[in-house]
Design a protein around this motif. Structure first.
Motif, PDB file in Angstrom:
ATOM      1  N   ILE A   1     -11.109  -1.798   2.470  1.00  0.00           N
ATOM      2  CA  ILE A   1     -10.508  -1.389   1.245  1.00  0.00           C
ATOM      3  C   ILE A   1     -10.601   0.194   1.027  1.00  0.00           C
ATOM      4  CG2 ILE A   1     -10.991  -1.914  -1.402  1.00  0.00           C
ATOM      5  CD1 ILE A   1      -9.726  -4.168   0.249  1.00  0.00           C
TER       6      ILE A   1
ATOM      7  N   ALA B   1      -8.370  -5.903  -4.648  1.00  0.00           N
ATOM      8  CA  ALA B   1      -9.155  -4.752  -4.282  1.00  0.00           C
ATOM      9  C   ALA B   1      -8.324  -3.511  -3.926  1.00  0.00           C
ATOM     10  CB  ALA B   1     -10.175  -5.004  -3.239  1.00  0.00           C
ATOM     11  N   VAL B   2      -7.327  -3.642  -3.184  1.00  0.00           N
ATOM     12  CA  VAL B   2      -6.551  -2.298  -2.734  1.00  0.00           C
ATOM     13  C   VAL B   2      -5.898  -1.952  -3.997  1.00  0.00           C
ATOM     14  CG1 VAL B   2      -4.493  -1.629  -1.583  1.00  0.00           C
ATOM     15  CG2 VAL B   2      -6.165  -3.060  -0.349  1.00  0.00           C
TER      16      VAL B   2
ATOM     17  N   GLN C   1      -7.831   0.103  -5.963  1.00  0.00           N
ATOM     18  CA  GLN C   1      -8.068   1.388  -5.567  1.00  0.00           C
ATOM     19  C   GLN C   1      -6.904   2.559  -6.417  1.00  0.00           C
ATOM     20  OE1 GLN C   1     -10.214   2.502  -2.853  1.00  0.00           O
ATOM     21  NE2 GLN C   1     -11.326   0.843  -3.397  1.00  0.00           N
TER      22      GLN C   1
ATOM     23  N   LYS D   1      -7.940 -11.213  -2.140  1.00  0.00           N
ATOM     24  CA  LYS D   1      -9.166 -10.480  -1.795  1.00  0.00           C
ATOM     25  C   LYS D   1      -8.832  -8.906  -1.681  1.00  0.00           C
ATOM     26  CE  LYS D   1     -12.575 -13.945  -0.356  1.00  0.00           C
ATOM     27  NZ  LYS D   1     -13.720 -14.303   0.458  1.00  0.00           N
ATOM     28  N   GLU D   2      -7.834  -8.949  -0.835  1.00  0.00           N
ATOM     29  CA  GLU D   2      -7.325  -7.662  -0.305  1.00  0.00           C
ATOM     30  C   GLU D   2      -6.427  -6.887  -1.132  1.00  0.00           C
ATOM     31  OE1 GLU D   2      -9.933  -8.813   2.716  1.00  0.00           O
ATOM     32  OE2 GLU D   2      -7.737  -9.860   2.678  1.00  0.00           O
TER      33      GLU D   2
ATOM     34  N   ARG E   1       0.772  -1.202  -0.012  1.00  0.00           N
ATOM     35  CA  ARG E   1      -0.081   0.075  -0.010  1.00  0.00           C
ATOM     36  C   ARG E   1       0.991   1.385   0.088  1.00  0.00           C
ATOM     37  NH1 ARG E   1      -2.991  -4.171   1.328  1.00  0.00           N
ATOM     38  NH2 ARG E   1      -1.128  -4.721   2.475  1.00  0.00           N
TER      39      ARG E   1
ATOM     40  N   TYR F   1     -11.701  -9.448  -7.767  1.00  0.00           N
ATOM     41  CA  TYR F   1     -11.629  -8.521  -6.667  1.00  0.00           C
ATOM     42  C   TYR F   1     -10.999  -7.278  -6.947  1.00  0.00           C
ATOM     43  CZ  TYR F   1     -12.908 -12.584  -4.186  1.00  0.00           C
ATOM     44  OH  TYR F   1     -13.460 -13.731  -3.669  1.00  0.00           O
TER      45      TYR F   1
ATOM     46  N   GLY G   1      -7.544   2.643   0.325  1.00  0.00           N
ATOM     47  CA  GLY G   1      -7.646   3.746  -0.896  1.00  0.00           C
ATOM     48  C   GLY G   1      -7.281   4.932  -0.617  1.00  0.00           C
TER      49      GLY G   1
END
Lengths: 317, 317, 317
Positions: B296, C98-99, C102, C94-95, B49, C133, B300
């Motif tokens: 999520i 999805a992340v 973003q 899944k994370e 991230r 996802y 973001g």
């Protein structure tokens, strides 16, 4: 300029220093020069300064940059011709270089020597394979025997730090290290200093550490470090492994480490090193942390050296 | 803003949240702000991230970005002063940081704690060495004891998800994990929530998991998770290893895993986590896949937190 | 176009070839198309051509690009649902997907098959988890069973190299290799050639190397390489491991290596390969270094294939 592999590729050392110092004053003056052009940066070995400064330099000229750690992110390369590739190598340099030549306008590459096979290293087999097959200009990010971006940086730094009418006395001294290192930096520094009539250049090293004469040229050689230091204006410190007894460590005498004592008979010499430097092995803390060290602004000048080289290749003159 | 290492560096939590939410509405409104500036992103540890969102944020502001996995692509760093560098480290942080300061306008760095030496970790030795020698503003991409980009993100997310006049009840709960993890995220979340008067903050953890009081401050502490959950509006889930019995796992009671049952007495709480999260160890599938999870959109928001921080540093206000 | 996973996602092979060849003539004609958009390139496996050409293609369209070696720079991914994640995986797809959805406008991903579990590979479990996802368009940079960017490239190359009114005879031949390789490239090439009415397509391989019929379709199959070569205009060389005896090497007969002798009854066929190629195992030096090889311009066309795909997704038509 068609490529940048050694001092022999440049129109002249003073011209390149001028171009670099102009960019230092105005980094973004030619931001359109590299528009829609891409520099590929191919690494077969670790790199900090070269990797980072060259990216910044290319972006200063508006070029796109693609960085590729080919050994970790791509495929293991075969460098030898005619091989039946049933072993550990997955892709031949003939294809890898030619394919990258399809994607990039300029290729740059770092490839260290093996330090096992002198002839293979000194014929610059690896980078020459890239040059042969890439079909695009190639910039050395340090090859088996030379590191010209570093040497141009060093010339820039010496010019910048010197403001007297006489030529500065520049002494390159060997210093100890715990691992066998390439001769690329000292070879290259010697080659550039010998090609540059703005300096008086000499070399100090223990016996057995003679560099390839094609690079050391007519530089005065001292085997006594203190004798060499007498009146030096710039002391360029670097370890290298033996060229004659190839790749070997013949000497680890800590008396060759550069300390304040080493510098006492210099003309308040500025101390240079290409970095990374092992502190208290190659150079003492007292020197690196003291007023005579210029290793950080020296490293900063890597950007302007790279920018000068890339711009000359883009201008194709 | 001169640096971004902890909540103490920001003009105020609400101001930073406002700036971030403005960028979220209009990501490209200041695309010229970072022109001809370069952000260096230095990683000593893995990152998804932080790595990706910060790149996007910097580009939204027109900055160049150079990403560097220093341990894998560069040299092993020496962090201790006065060492004779004859071992495994190749470059001292004094040089590495100072050199990168020559190339970049802002340096950002991720460096995890060793979890062996509490004092070394809690004096933030590593990131402080970078700050000391870089000579440029430094942004933490998570350091030994704090993760302020995550915490600003969390504040943004809470503000965005809350529309009632009363203060939301925010509960951070410890949860089990199979490996000893840093306290950086919980320390930092506690520090930011304590500094932010828009929330009512408390912490739930088993005995032995007390955080450093300089971060937990006056937050109410519960050793009974269910008691803490009563009426919670936001449940912030995170594992950490012990601070008092430093770096140890003292408890792995699966009853602390967050399930729908855990949440039953909350005020239909939103569930947050910094990610990555080990499913069915820290938080159950039913929660992560259910309507109360906001992990999520929380992730973001990392982009807008980073963009707010970078822009404030570029504006140097 | 909503995604690019197989030939079934494109409006038609000839249309895509047209678009790609237009970009080849004028790479920068739509430099504003990708403005303020970011392509995420996620690698679970090594890549040279795909990695480099796709970056260049995206930049030609003015897109930002973020490259991420998720396994080395991020976290080990869990791909299975419902797992108690107390083992070696740190983050669930899944994370992760999805992340990344973003942060990026388009996600692209490379994920090789394990070659252990045919069903898992042939349901394209991994890339389908990402698609499920991510919430954003996904481009395959090669998945377990298909490599559509390569196949579009191959169609471009055949069109470009053919100027006769009759359909060219295109023969894909298996060749030996020392390691078990995926069927992704041959599956995909077969799928695209079968969907493209500009060619006459057949396949040569030893018995036991039958591809999944859903990809080989109605292509004529030869078990005698020489018979297949008769009158061929394009010879597409590729090794693959067995589909029926899944992931196994059943044959390593060097007579299947492509040499000048192999090509003697072709119609002076052009020789293609996706690269990397093990020289003198898959194809002999004499062929790769001779006038019939078009592997380098073929690899060069990767850029235009990627640019056509990205542009169609950006245009969302």
């Amino acid at each position: 300029m068609k490529q940048f592999i050694s001092v022999e590729d440049v129109p002249g050392v003073p011209q390149m220093v001028d171009i670099a110092l102009d960019y230092k004053k105005n980094p973004f003056k030619e931001k359109g020069l590299g528009e829609n052009k891409t520099l590929g940066m191919i690494f077969l070995n670790p790199s900090l300064r070269t990797r980072l400064s060259t990216q910044v330099a290319a972006r200063n000229l508006g070029m796109e940059v693609v960085v590729f750690n080919i050994d970790k992110e791509g495929w293991a390369l075969e460098m030898n011709d005619g091989v039946v590739m049933n072993g550990n190598t997955t892709e031949h340099v003939k294809e890898a270089a030619a394919v990258m030549g399809q994607y990039f306008d300029i290729l740059s590459i770092r490839t260290f020597p093996g330090l096992k096979n002198k002839e293979e290293d000194y014929t610059e087999k690896y980078i020459n394979q890239f040059i042969k097959y890439a079909g695009k200009p190639v910039i050395s990010l340090e090859s088996a025997t030379l590191h010209p971006l570093q040497s141009l940086t060093d010339a820039i730094t010496i010019r910048e730090q010197w403001n007297q009418p006489r030529k500065p006395k520049v002494v390159m001294t060997w210093a100890p290290h715990v691992k066998p290192l390439p001769q690329a930096v000292p070879n290259s520094f010697a080659q550039w200093m010998n090609a540059w009539d703005e300096v008086d250049f000499s070399i100090a090293h223990p016996e057995g550490y003679e560099l390839d004469p094609k690079f050391s040229g007519n530089a005065k050689i001292y085997h006594n470090q203190q004798e060499a230091m007498e009146g030096a204006d710039f002391v360029y410190v670097k370890n290298w492994s033996s060229y004659t007894d190839y790749g070997k460590i013949l000497n680890s005498d800590p008396a060759w480490m550069v300390t304040n004592e080493t510098l006492k008979n210099t003309s308040n010499a500025k101390v240079m090193h290409c970095l990374p430097v092992r502190r208290n092995v190659v150079i003492a803390d007292e020197v690196l942390d003291g007023p005579q060290s210029i290793v950080i602004p020296e490293a900063g000048n890597r950007t302007w050296a790279a920018q000068a080289v890339i711009s000359e290749i883009l201008k194709n003159r």
